[in-house]
Design a protein around this motif. Sequence first.
Motif, mmCIF file in Angstrom:
data_model
loop_
_atom_site.group_PDB
_atom_site.id
_atom_site.type_symbol
_atom_site.label_atom_id
_atom_site.label_comp_id
_atom_site.label_asym_id
_atom_site.label_seq_id
_atom_site.Cartn_x
_atom_site.Cartn_y
_atom_site.Cartn_z
ATOM 1 N N ALA A 1 -0.068 3.375 -4.423
ATOM 2 C CA ALA A 1 0.007 1.924 -4.208
ATOM 3 C C ALA A 1 0.262 1.611 -2.733
ATOM 4 C CB ALA A 1 1.130 1.340 -5.061
ATOM 5 N N ASP A 2 0.223 0.337 -2.400
ATOM 6 C CA ASP A 2 0.551 -0.119 -1.047
ATOM 7 C C ASP A 2 2.068 -0.299 -0.974
ATOM 8 O OD1 ASP A 2 0.967 -1.403 1.323
ATOM 9 O OD2 ASP A 2 -0.505 -3.008 0.969
ATOM 10 N N PHE B 1 -5.057 2.508 -8.410
ATOM 11 C CA PHE B 1 -4.753 1.648 -7.259
ATOM 12 C C PHE B 1 -5.878 1.541 -6.234
ATOM 13 C CE2 PHE B 1 -0.430 2.486 -8.825
ATOM 14 C CZ PHE B 1 0.052 1.183 -8.841
ATOM 15 N N LYS B 2 -6.737 2.547 -6.176
ATOM 16 C CA LYS B 2 -7.775 2.533 -5.141
ATOM 17 C C LYS B 2 -9.140 2.193 -5.730
ATOM 18 C CE LYS B 2 -4.809 3.900 -1.939
ATOM 19 N NZ LYS B 2 -4.331 5.242 -1.728
ATOM 20 N N ALA C 1 3.925 -1.339 1.232
ATOM 21 C CA ALA C 1 4.398 -2.560 1.903
ATOM 22 C C ALA C 1 4.404 -3.756 0.954
ATOM 23 C CB ALA C 1 3.532 -2.859 3.121
ATOM 24 N N HIS C 2 3.765 -3.594 -0.214
ATOM 25 C CA HIS C 2 3.686 -4.716 -1.164
ATOM 26 C C HIS C 2 3.975 -4.241 -2.582
ATOM 27 C CE1 HIS C 2 1.179 -6.010 2.293
ATOM 28 N NE2 HIS C 2 1.865 -7.123 2.101
ATOM 29 N N GLU D 1 2.252 -4.990 -6.316
ATOM 30 C CA GLU D 1 1.549 -3.901 -7.024
ATOM 31 C C GLU D 1 2.113 -3.735 -8.441
ATOM 32 O OE1 GLU D 1 -1.156 -3.060 -5.526
ATOM 33 O OE2 GLU D 1 -0.863 -1.430 -4.087
#
Length: 220
Positions: free
Chosen positions: A13-14, A202-203, A16-17, A21
Amino acid sequence: MRKYFLAPSIIAADFAHLAKELKTCESAGADWIHVDVMDGHFVPTITIGPLFVEALKRNTQLPLDVHLMIENPEAQVEAYAQVGATHITVHAEACRNVKQAVEQIQSLGCKAGVTLKPSTPLSKIKSALPIADLILVMSVNPGFSGQAFMPEMIERVKALRARLDVINPRAILEVDGGINSQTLQWMKAAGANAFVAGNAAFKHPRGAKVGVRELKKLLK
Ligand code: DX5
Ligand code: ZN
């Protein structure tokens, strides 16, 4: 009917967020969040620790399926139980006594899982099989997300499902590594009932919501 679980792996996942997510996973139908803890010793990579798990816990209602790829996991399981892990899985190669590690995790009020690297023989987890809540089959070498699925692990899942049907039918049989919509179906047919997905969730080219939904649809 067997119950199925989809566990997106937060490692892909990202970071930063994370709150966003997590919400995406929830709304797309994820059952658990898989959390890959790596210590730079048992595997070369370092990822996250208990503080991160605590932050996840504050931001999701979903069970946290913590996969400890660390040396001496017995010394750390309590910290993960305290911050809200619901499932804690340890590597047989890293435990002094894998059956005792399972009992320790259960005594902390968590579901206990055991796992092993693809090259480690199943005999390494034999003592834990009758009592574990979850058996995790690694279908890549632990350490990184985004690796290619190892098809020879299909036979391992079949063998474990046959054995568990006899000695521990309630145990969850989870698979982790290179799971996508094709390999998920192979592992499901082999008898797995929980599926970790990092990149495929996630990707996904059309975003995590579509990625999680597409995999979840295959478990209906
Ligand atoms: C590998 C980890 C996996 C991995 C999954 O060491 O345990 O959970 O991150 O990622 P994908 O699904 O991309 O292989
Ligand atoms: Zn994992």
